[in-house]
Write a protein that holds these residues in place. Sequence first.
Motif, PDB file in Angstrom:
ATOM      1  N   VAL A 302       0.935  -1.366   0.027  1.00  0.00           N
ATOM      2  CA  VAL A 302       0.136  -0.147  -0.139  1.00  0.00           C
ATOM      3  C   VAL A 302       0.955   1.227   0.091  1.00  0.00           C
ATOM      4  O   VAL A 302       0.571   2.133  -0.923  1.00  0.00           O
ATOM      5  N   ALA A 305       2.507   1.914  -3.264  1.00  0.00           N
ATOM      6  CA  ALA A 305       1.660   2.344  -4.313  1.00  0.00           C
ATOM      7  C   ALA A 305       1.011   3.650  -4.161  1.00  0.00           C
ATOM      8  O   ALA A 305       0.924   4.519  -4.907  1.00  0.00           O
ATOM      9  N   ASP A 310      -0.427   5.368  -7.454  1.00  0.00           N
ATOM     10  CA  ASP A 310      -1.241   4.322  -8.142  1.00  0.00           C
ATOM     11  C   ASP A 310      -2.509   3.919  -7.335  1.00  0.00           C
ATOM     12  O   ASP A 310      -2.322   3.580  -6.074  1.00  0.00           O
ATOM     13  N   ASN A 312      -4.303   1.510  -6.467  1.00  0.00           N
ATOM     14  CA  ASN A 312      -4.414   0.020  -6.383  1.00  0.00           C
ATOM     15  C   ASN A 312      -5.048  -0.259  -5.187  1.00  0.00           C
ATOM     16  O   ASN A 312      -4.465  -0.787  -4.156  1.00  0.00           O
ATOM     17  N   TRP A 313      -6.276  -0.292  -5.259  1.00  0.00           N
ATOM     18  CA  TRP A 313      -7.217  -0.695  -3.873  1.00  0.00           C
ATOM     19  C   TRP A 313      -7.075  -2.178  -3.662  1.00  0.00           C
ATOM     20  O   TRP A 313      -7.407  -2.421  -2.565  1.00  0.00           O
ATOM     21  N   GLY A 314      -6.738  -2.911  -4.532  1.00  0.00           N
ATOM     22  CA  GLY A 314      -6.681  -4.561  -4.228  1.00  0.00           C
ATOM     23  C   GLY A 314      -5.802  -4.681  -3.087  1.00  0.00           C
ATOM     24  O   GLY A 314      -5.743  -5.717  -2.304  1.00  0.00           O
ATOM     25  N   ARG A 315      -4.544  -3.751  -2.835  1.00  0.00           N
ATOM     26  CA  ARG A 315      -3.511  -4.127  -1.970  1.00  0.00           C
ATOM     27  C   ARG A 315      -4.310  -3.645  -0.484  1.00  0.00           C
ATOM     28  O   ARG A 315      -3.944  -4.123   0.596  1.00  0.00           O
ATOM     29  N   ASP A 352     -10.088   8.782 -14.336  1.00  0.00           N
ATOM     30  CA  ASP A 352      -8.679   8.707 -14.235  1.00  0.00           C
ATOM     31  C   ASP A 352      -8.280  10.106 -13.841  1.00  0.00           C
ATOM     32  O   ASP A 352      -7.191  10.156 -12.758  1.00  0.00           O
TER      33      ASP A 352
END
Length: 397
Positions: A302, A305, A310, A312-315, A352
Amino acid sequence: MKIFQGNIASPLGFSADGLHAGFKKRKLDFGWLVSERPASVAGVYTTNKVVAAPLVVTRSAIEEHGQMQAVVVNSGVANSCTGSQGLADAYSMQRQAAEKLKLEPHLVGVASTGVIGDLLPMDKLEKGLEKIVINGNADDFAQAILTTDTITKTVAAKEMFGSDEVTMAGVAKGSGMIHPNMATMLAFITCDANISSQTLQLALRQNVETTFNQITIDGDTSTNDMVLVLANGCSGNQEILPETAEFEKFSQMLSAVMTDLAKKIAKDGEGATKLIEVQVVNAPGSKTARMLAKSVVGSSLVKTAVFGEDPNWGRILAAIGYAGADITVDKVDIYLGPIPVLLSSNPVAFDDEEMQDIMQDDELVIKVDLHNGNSKGTAWGCDLSYDYVKINALYRT
């Protein structure tokens, strides 16, 4: 309550100063804090099994006597992992400072921060003690306790207790090795309130879990971290007692000061470019919420990122999942700033350009809604940059 620009000597009856004694090459590296009368005192300390000598000395004095009138601090040398000689040097630091200030040794606390494993250079300590001046420049105290910090960290507040104005001020240092509970962090809080050491300790313990223990920089826990709160009663207010409205007001004041310092430590993490605040809401319990928030803000993935801007919400979701909390993850919402990226555990499309504006800010709020209770918790940290590696790789050189 009013927050104002002050320093650690803003409360009545306190003075402080800092100078260069030679523990570091050029910067201020020796400071002291003095109350005109013995003060009630409370403290919390590192959870590391390896405890630095100054901590042993200060904690012992507080536990045995319950009062403190002065604190002396050096930066540059931690006096940790230094064996029996280090402990003897810490007691000598306490004794010599007491002699200089004409106090009983148990009324003096000592603290050190810096390189682990080096003995305290006693000739430089004596040089610093010779220069002690009461009513010096209190702003220099904030500078003298720093190591890899890039800024000083201070806060001051005022609050009315009946017809009496109480002032509280705090100063802290901390930039790396900040996890999981306070590490390589020193914080000193002064107050002119009339409150016993036992009640002060209660207020400190109530608030440390939601403030200093909710910051993380790099996952390392040091040997020297300590928080001390001194209250000398010079405001003349009626004694603050537990389980009263006045105690709740005092506790909220202490919480505000500690939260401010905690956020400043997190923002000044080694090599940091961004402050990260993680808010977990609608959790099954406050401890769970705090644990999840800290898991997210402490995740290296996290943090990198966020450094790379970035989204990157998956993290973030992964850090929630491995935190060890007994929760369901089938209806989680995640927001980056005001923008939802996950709703009811389903991805959400976002603009974005709007997201890029959010990610470029120097402060990012990540909100996680579990829809699984009514408790909340917050944690603070920073991104993980290239400079973090450089700073710590070259720490001794």
